[in-house]
Scaffold this active site. Sequence first.
Site, PDB file in Angstrom:
ATOM      1  N   GLY A   1       1.389   4.591   3.832  1.00 20.05           N
ATOM      2  CA  GLY A   1       2.340   3.804   3.052  1.00 20.05           C
ATOM      3  C   GLY A   1       3.214   4.670   2.170  1.00 20.05           C
TER       4      GLY A   1
ATOM      5  N   GLY B   1       0.810  -1.206   0.000  1.00 16.76           N
ATOM      6  CA  GLY B   1       0.000   0.000   0.000  1.00 16.76           C
ATOM      7  C   GLY B   1       0.848   1.262   0.000  1.00 16.76           C
TER       8      GLY B   1
ATOM      9  N   TYR C   1     -12.854  -5.457  11.041  1.00 21.39           N
ATOM     10  CA  TYR C   1     -11.627  -4.651  10.980  1.00 21.39           C
ATOM     11  C   TYR C   1     -10.828  -4.830  12.271  1.00 21.39           C
ATOM     12  CZ  TYR C   1      -8.504  -0.659  10.592  1.00 21.39           C
ATOM     13  OH  TYR C   1      -7.382   0.143  10.539  1.00 21.39           O
TER      14      TYR C   1
ATOM     15  N   ASN D   1       1.434   3.326  -2.232  1.00 19.37           N
ATOM     16  CA  ASN D   1       1.047   4.316  -3.240  1.00 19.37           C
ATOM     17  C   ASN D   1       0.249   5.482  -2.670  1.00 19.37           C
ATOM     18  OD1 ASN D   1      -1.002   2.244  -2.882  1.00 19.37           O
ATOM     19  ND2 ASN D   1      -2.176   3.347  -4.421  1.00 19.37           N
TER      20      ASN D   1
ATOM     21  N   GLY E   1      -1.355   7.551   1.310  1.00 21.64           N
ATOM     22  CA  GLY E   1      -1.500   7.609   2.756  1.00 21.64           C
ATOM     23  C   GLY E   1      -0.235   7.325   3.538  1.00 21.64           C
TER      24      GLY E   1
ATOM     25  N   SER F   1      -3.762  -1.016  14.945  1.00 20.77           N
ATOM     26  CA  SER F   1      -4.785  -0.032  15.291  1.00 20.77           C
ATOM     27  C   SER F   1      -5.214  -0.266  16.728  1.00 20.77           C
ATOM     28  CB  SER F   1      -5.995  -0.171  14.361  1.00 20.77           C
ATOM     29  OG  SER F   1      -7.091   0.575  14.853  1.00 20.77           O
TER      30      SER F   1
END
Length: 209
Positions: A14, A8, A162, A10, A12, A136
């Site tokens: 990441g 990820g 999640y 690409n 945020g 998280s």
Amino acid sequence: MQVCLVTGGNSGVGLMTAIGLAKLGNYVFIACRSANKAAKAIDYIRQTTGNENVKFLPLDLASLDSVRKCVKLFNGYNLPLHILVNNAGIFNNRGTTKEGFELIWGTNYLGHFLLTYLLLENLQKSAPSRIIMLASDLALSPSGIDWNLLVKRTPLNFLKLYAISKLCLLLLTRELSQRLNNSQVTVNAIHPGFVQSNITIWHRLSIFT
């Protein structure tokens, strides 16, 4: 120079992680689904850091076959691997993975589990190396894991899935750290806090706060 792989990478968190690693002169691989988004991110990273050693690896964490192909492509470079950042994740998507697992858990946890497992030998050979899991605080909310939910389509209460996916990442972090205790491979989980990212609308709007 260290070789790093960021899932990820690409957008945020990441993307910012990939930029930070590239600024240090590392060889950075961005693993994500969209080749177009990856190309834009790579151009941005190269322009921002002056580091040309940034490449794209196609990866759909909701497909275990895609995970295996990603690892095969990475291994084709015949490079060591010093840092693996398991960053990618989804929040409120619904459905099942290619293999029929619940989509959020399958993407956030199961895909990363297989990716880590397949890259572990390289990480051990490349030691000192590290594995970083994006966690998280919601991982602390489940009182248990309903395993039946993990082989069904995402229920209405997607937040529960999640939280379970992030709890499983913490459990994986603990298990790997114990198994690799006598090696030079460190395993850590981090919670980035409430930061600007595209995982939820509130994180996207945080730029205005």
